[in-house]
Design an enzyme around this catalytic site. Sequence first.
Site, PDB file in Angstrom:
ATOM      1  N   CYS A  43      -2.342  -3.330   7.151  1.00  0.00           N
ATOM      2  CA  CYS A  43      -1.781  -3.358   8.502  1.00  0.00           C
ATOM      3  C   CYS A  43      -1.933  -1.959   9.119  1.00  0.00           C
ATOM      4  CB  CYS A  43      -0.319  -3.776   8.449  1.00  0.00           C
ATOM      5  SG  CYS A  43       0.792  -2.480   7.836  1.00  0.00           S
ATOM      6  N   GLU A  98       0.823  -1.204   0.000  1.00  0.00           N
ATOM      7  CA  GLU A  98       0.000   0.000   0.000  1.00  0.00           C
ATOM      8  C   GLU A  98       0.863   1.263   0.000  1.00  0.00           C
ATOM      9  OE1 GLU A  98      -2.348  -3.213   2.247  1.00  0.00           O
ATOM     10  OE2 GLU A  98      -0.265  -2.581   2.085  1.00  0.00           O
ATOM     11  N   CYS A 137       0.042   0.767   7.166  1.00  0.00           N
ATOM     12  CA  CYS A 137      -0.546   1.076   5.867  1.00  0.00           C
ATOM     13  C   CYS A 137      -1.878   1.788   6.017  1.00  0.00           C
ATOM     14  CB  CYS A 137      -0.704  -0.200   5.045  1.00  0.00           C
ATOM     15  SG  CYS A 137       0.890  -0.887   4.538  1.00  0.00           S
TER      16      CYS A 137
END
Length: 157
Positions: free
Chosen positions: A84, A56, A87
Site C-alpha cells: 500500500c 511490511e 508501506c
Amino acid sequence: MTREERFMMEAIKLAQNSVQENQGGPFGCVIVKDDIIIGRGNNKVTSTNDPTAHAEVDAIRDACKNIGTFQLDDCEIYTSCEPCPMCLGAIYWARPKVIYYANNRKDAADIGFDDSMIYDEMSKSYTDRKIPIMSISREKALTVFNEWKNKEDKTQY
C-alpha cells in the site's frame, strides 16, 4: 521452486497465519539478506489497534532490530501483496534492493482492501483532499530544521 518462490511462500504462510489467528488482514512479509530471512511480519492492525501495523512495516521493524540498523541495504522484500502507499513509503525509506509481491492491488481491493482513495488523494492539492491539511508554525519548526542542518554529530539517513 526458485529461491524467490521459496521466500514468497514464507510470506504467504505469514499471511495465512494472520487470518487463522485473527491477528489482522491476509498479509505477510519476509525480508531476506544473503539468503537468510532476517525479518518477518504479518498484518496486526485489528489485534493491536494500530493502523500502521501492516505486514511490511512489521517486517521492516523486525529486520532492522535483528541486524541493528535502520537501513536494509542489499536486502530483498517478499510481500504477499503489492504494498500500500504507506508501506511503499516505509520500504523506500529502508532502501532495500528489490521488492517481490504476489497479489496485486486489484486483488486486495476485490476483498475489501482498496487503497485507490489514498492514491487519488496523494495527487490532489491540499485544498481538495478529504482530510484537511494545513501548514502552521512553519517559522518555529524551521529553527529545528536549521539546528539539524548545522549539527555536526548527526547520523545521516
